[in-house]
Design a protein around this motif. Structure first.
Motif, PDB file in Angstrom:
ATOM      1  N   GLU A  43      12.221  19.436  55.509  1.00 49.88           N
ATOM      2  CA  GLU A  43      12.557  19.433  56.934  1.00 49.88           C
ATOM      3  C   GLU A  43      12.501  18.018  57.491  1.00 49.88           C
ATOM      4  O   GLU A  43      11.692  17.195  57.062  1.00 49.88           O
ATOM      5  CB  GLU A  43      11.589  20.330  57.712  1.00 49.88           C
ATOM      6  CG  GLU A  43      11.487  21.754  57.195  1.00 49.88           C
ATOM      7  CD  GLU A  43      12.783  22.538  57.331  1.00 49.88           C
ATOM      8  OE1 GLU A  43      13.656  22.107  58.113  1.00 49.88           O
ATOM      9  OE2 GLU A  43      12.920  23.574  56.663  1.00 49.88           O
ATOM     10  N   LYS A  47      12.387  18.044  63.230  1.00 55.06           N
ATOM     11  CA  LYS A  47      12.065  19.472  63.150  1.00 55.06           C
ATOM     12  C   LYS A  47      10.560  19.695  63.071  1.00 55.06           C
ATOM     13  O   LYS A  47      10.042  20.672  63.616  1.00 55.06           O
ATOM     14  CB  LYS A  47      12.758  20.098  61.952  1.00 55.06           C
ATOM     15  CG  LYS A  47      14.260  20.290  62.125  1.00 55.06           C
ATOM     16  CD  LYS A  47      14.850  21.059  60.957  1.00 55.06           C
ATOM     17  CE  LYS A  47      16.338  21.330  61.181  1.00 55.06           C
ATOM     18  NZ  LYS A  47      16.920  22.101  60.046  1.00 55.06           N
ATOM     19  N   TYR A  99       8.177  27.511  57.349  1.00 56.73           N
ATOM     20  CA  TYR A  99       8.595  26.753  58.523  1.00 56.73           C
ATOM     21  C   TYR A  99       9.214  27.637  59.600  1.00 56.73           C
ATOM     22  O   TYR A  99       8.861  27.535  60.773  1.00 56.73           O
ATOM     23  CB  TYR A  99       9.589  25.650  58.127  1.00 56.73           C
ATOM     24  CG  TYR A  99      10.117  24.895  59.318  1.00 56.73           C
ATOM     25  CD1 TYR A  99       9.358  23.894  59.928  1.00 56.73           C
ATOM     26  CD2 TYR A  99      11.363  25.197  59.872  1.00 56.73           C
ATOM     27  CE1 TYR A  99       9.823  23.212  61.047  1.00 56.73           C
ATOM     28  CE2 TYR A  99      11.840  24.517  60.988  1.00 56.73           C
ATOM     29  CZ  TYR A  99      11.064  23.535  61.570  1.00 56.73           C
ATOM     30  OH  TYR A  99      11.520  22.880  62.687  1.00 56.73           O
ATOM     31  N   VAL A 103       7.823  28.297  63.440  1.00 58.23           N
ATOM     32  CA  VAL A 103       8.614  28.029  64.635  1.00 58.23           C
ATOM     33  C   VAL A 103       8.685  29.270  65.525  1.00 58.23           C
ATOM     34  O   VAL A 103       8.509  29.194  66.753  1.00 58.23           O
ATOM     35  CB  VAL A 103      10.036  27.555  64.253  1.00 58.23           C
ATOM     36  CG1 VAL A 103      10.954  27.578  65.469  1.00 58.23           C
ATOM     37  CG2 VAL A 103       9.981  26.162  63.657  1.00 58.23           C
TER      38      VAL A 103
END
Length: 403
Positions: A43, A47, A99, A103
């Motif tokens: 990433e 991000k 990830y 998020v």
């Protein structure tokens, strides 16, 4: 009323204030960014940084609907739901080290903050009046800064054991879940006021102007947090690690300064805000022209000292200008301005700096200092005119304007 007989006890006040300690803690997880970058090497840096800032989007979204949800669920259930979402959103990344999952649940955490945060202020207007209200708004800001500073120090320790350990710090949500759940009761009349269809909340132009003012204030003030590390590095003053410690001192300074807000409000009334703005401007200028750690720290401390009065004064002012029975909606509008300003801060301020031909940290800090000087004069003139039209607002308690 029987439901209000214990509202002056410290146990009740602490329980009511406990939800405020979470309001500013979501971005603090940025301390774990270096470790997250190693774990999620695929990433981009942008991000990874979004993990810290994404909750702001959830806050903005749910603030708009918190009053509507409270009409359906009731105020206390809405707050408890928000606290639960905060807790879940904070801890799930430990269990699902993915990830996308992080998020998603960080966004849910922001939604939780957006559900309880408006009521952390608006309930003050229900339980308290006049000087006690001013005192409690000062304590509310103290609780926010205490949570921010204390949580930052906690994460600084936990991150030494890995990024998952850092996320475990969000167990702090258990404190308000227990205290608010056990010791705070919402009077029936407030439940009716937020739940009955016969009461339609609305916002006047003055509330929107105050929200715009706070958007500008928080947009500029965030530059200290965003630019300090790069500033001290480029100017060869010290390291980013020392800058982080200095920022922690700023949070502590704001916390202690807000404790005296009640006395200051009693002495100079609504002139607290322009006084705060000019003090913040001085802090920005000292930082921008600093050549040593001592002077940088002095500037940050001065800025934090005066900034500690902005939040409580904003909501004390809101209590004067908001339409009757519309405190929840007005609080939501104010918080939207604050969160939008904080979220858009780097985008807008950096864009303006580039338009002016210099986006180096020092130039940005000077530009923001000038911005606060301008706000000082604008707000001082507004307060002078408003005081002539509504003289009781200068030294007395909450006096509603005609709407």
């Amino acid at each position: 009323m029987k439901t209000l007989t214990k509202t002056h006890s410290w146990l009740f006040k602490l329980s009511l204030l406990s939800i405020s300690i979470l309001a500013m803690t979501a971005p603090s997880i940025a301390v774990a960014n270096p470790l997250l970058e190693k774990t999620f090497a695929q990433e981009s840096t942008a991000k990874i940084e979004m993990i810290a800032t994404l909750p702001n989007l959830g806050v903005l979204l749910m603030i708009m609907f918190s009053t509507v949800i409270a009409k359906k669920l009731g105020v206390k259930r809405t707050i408890m739901l928000g606290l639960s979402l905060y807790l879940v959103g904070g801890l799930v990344p430990i269990l699902i080290p993915n990830y996308v999952a992080i998020v998603v649940f960080r966004f849910l955490m922001g939604c939780g903050i957006g559900l309880f945060n408006p009521f952390s202020v608006s309930l003050m207007y229900l339980f308290y009046q006049k000087q006690e209200l001013a005192d409690m708004l000062g304590y509310q800001n103290t609780a926010q800064n205490l949570g921010n500073a204390g949580f930052g120090l906690l994460l600084g320790i936990l991150v030494l054991f890995g990024w998952k350990a850092a996320f475990s710090g969000y167990l702090i949500a258990l404190i308000p879940l227990i205290l608010f759940g056990m010791f705070v009761k919402i009077p029936k009349e407030h439940a009716q006021r937020t739940g009955e269809k016969t009461v339609k909340q609305h916002v006047n132009g003055q509330v929107f102007l105050l929200a715009l003012l706070l958007l500008l204030v928080f947009g500029m003030f965030m530059m200290i947090t965003i630019k300090l590390a790069s500033f001290v590095t480029i100017q060869n003053i010290t390291t980013p690690a020392v800058a982080s410690v200095i920022l922690a001192v700023m949070g502590a300074t704001s916390m202690f300064s807000s404790i005296v807000f009640g006395r200051l409000s009693r002495a100079i009334g609504n002139y607290v805000m322009p006084l705060a703005f000019i003090g913040i401007a001085v802090g920005f200028f000292i930082i921008a022209y600093s050549t040593s750690v001592v002077s940088v720290t002095m500037g940050v401390v001065i800025a934090g000292l005066f900034f500690g009065w902005v939040f409580p004064q904003a909501f004390f002012r809101m209590a004067q200008i908001a339409p009757a029975n519309s405190e929840n909606l007005s609080t939501s509008v104010i918080l939207m301005g604050i969160n939008l300003g904080a979220f858009l801060s780097p985008t807008i301020v950096n864009a303006i700096a580039k338009m002016l031909g210099n986006d180096r940290p020092q130039a940005v800090l000077i530009m923001c200092g000038i911005g606060f000087v301008v706000l000082t004069f604008v707000d001082a003139v507004y307060t002078l005119i408003d005081t002539k039209n509504h003289p009781h607002n200068l030294t007395k308690g909450v006096v509603k304007h005609d709407n």
